[in-house]
Design a protein around this motif. Structure first.
Motif, PDB file in Angstrom:
ATOM      1  N   VAL A 192       0.872  -1.178   0.000  1.00 36.34           N
ATOM      2  CA  VAL A 192       0.000   0.000   0.000  1.00 36.34           C
ATOM      3  C   VAL A 192       0.906   1.225   0.000  1.00 36.34           C
ATOM      4  O   VAL A 192       1.876   1.291   0.759  1.00 36.34           O
ATOM      5  CB  VAL A 192      -0.930   0.015   1.227  1.00 36.34           C
ATOM      6  CG1 VAL A 192      -1.664   1.339   1.326  1.00 36.34           C
ATOM      7  CG2 VAL A 192      -1.936  -1.125   1.140  1.00 36.34           C
ATOM      8  N   ALA A 246      -7.778   0.176   2.954  1.00 36.46           N
ATOM      9  CA  ALA A 246      -7.125  -0.583   1.877  1.00 36.46           C
ATOM     10  C   ALA A 246      -6.337  -1.748   2.453  1.00 36.46           C
ATOM     11  O   ALA A 246      -6.339  -2.866   1.906  1.00 36.46           O
ATOM     12  CB  ALA A 246      -6.214   0.330   1.065  1.00 36.46           C
ATOM     13  N   TYR A 263      -1.254  -0.785  -4.050  1.00 32.61           N
ATOM     14  CA  TYR A 263      -2.460   0.040  -3.948  1.00 32.61           C
ATOM     15  C   TYR A 263      -2.067   1.451  -3.507  1.00 32.61           C
ATOM     16  O   TYR A 263      -1.573   1.652  -2.405  1.00 32.61           O
ATOM     17  CB  TYR A 263      -3.428  -0.558  -2.925  1.00 32.61           C
ATOM     18  CG  TYR A 263      -4.380  -1.570  -3.493  1.00 32.61           C
ATOM     19  CD1 TYR A 263      -5.734  -1.552  -3.170  1.00 32.61           C
ATOM     20  CD2 TYR A 263      -3.945  -2.568  -4.363  1.00 32.61           C
ATOM     21  CE1 TYR A 263      -6.622  -2.490  -3.689  1.00 32.61           C
ATOM     22  CE2 TYR A 263      -4.812  -3.508  -4.891  1.00 32.61           C
ATOM     23  CZ  TYR A 263      -6.149  -3.461  -4.546  1.00 32.61           C
ATOM     24  OH  TYR A 263      -7.016  -4.395  -5.074  1.00 32.61           O
TER      25      TYR A 263
END
Length: 273
Positions: A192, A246, A263
């Motif tokens: 992430v 997320a 992400y």
């Protein structure tokens, strides 16, 4: 949405504040058992006490949230973390690394080798030590999720924090490599990449900026957005819960076909596709 992680064991480093703390909270709300870890024993214990109210069905004999202090720059400390977690809680199936520092800042010619080494030791090699300690157990169990925190800086480096940028770029490469190694064992690995989130780390950056420029904290934030992060289209700092959402998804059964991904949770900060 049921994330399918009820009773799963999750270890979150950097769990005493910011994105790590919020991720721990979300996983607890989904029924996971969570271990939070960071260097400072007092701060991580305080975080555990705050997190207790989000734990499902916690009892004195079967707590859902634990705290174990560890220094990821010290191999012996990481081994002790591994041994303590296995003894007190069990083998984690979820591993989330949120521990990190801004590290040495300044232009390239202003940063000495020690600054580079310290930043990389925390932000990259700390992750290597952590994953090496726990991935074998995850592989043996046949199910796992590893989430590594990178940054927009990994693909869009800023000239005054190159050690941090280099470390985060290395995290993306590590993520992809691990995803290719362990997917066949049921262990999915993803990253992430946040950008300019409201955390203690960026608070410290803005306090330093405000002092340097002789402005208020809020003015420092606004000038930073305008001058340093012009592609954040939402024109604000992100919130920790926006990143943690997320992370929680990637930890879940809902992400069963997501592997080797990055992400971005950056409000548009990365200028390219």
């Amino acid at each position: 949405m049921d994330l399918g992680i009820n009773k799963r064991i999750a270890l979150i480093t950097g769990g005493d504040s910011g994105i790590g703390f919020e991720s721990a909270k979300m996983l607890l709300e989904e029924g996971a058992t969570v271990i939070v870890s960071d260097m400072d024993r007092d701060s991580i214990e305080a975080a555990r006490e705050k997190l207790q109210r989000f734990a499902k069905e916690e009892t004195a004999s079967q707590p859902n949230v634990f705290a174990v202090a560890a220094d990821l720059t010290d191999g012996a400390s990481v081994k002790a973390l591994h041994d303590t977690v296995l003894k007190k809680v069990g083998q984690p199936q979820i591993l989330v690394n949120c521990a990190g520092i801004t590290g040495a800042t300044g232009f390239f010619h202003e940063i000495d080798e020690e600054g580079w080494r310290n930043t990389l030791d925390v932000d990259f090699f700390g992750v290597v030590r952590l994953v090496k300690a726990f991935v074998e157990g995850m592989r043996d169990s046949g199910w796992g999720r590893i989430i590594l925190t990178a940054s927009e800086d990994a693909v869009q480096p800023y000239v005054d924090e190159l050690p941090y940028c280099a470390a985060k770029a290395a995290i993306l490469s590590l993520t992809k490599g691990l995803s290719k190694t362990y997917a066949k064992h049921g262990v999915l690995v993803n990253a992430v990449s946040p950008a300019y989130i409201q955390t203690p780390m960026t608070d410290a950056m803005m306090e330093k900026r405000a002092k340097k420029n002789g402005t208020s904290f809020d003015e420092a934030v606004q000038s930073f957005l305008k001058e340093e992060r012009p592609f954040i289209e939402l024109q604000r700092r992100g919130r920790v819960e926006e990143v943690a959402a997320a992370i929680a998804f990637l930890c879940s059964e809902r992400a069963s076909f997501v592997n080797g991904s990055n992400y971005r949770v950056d409000g548009g900060s990365v200028a390219t596709i």
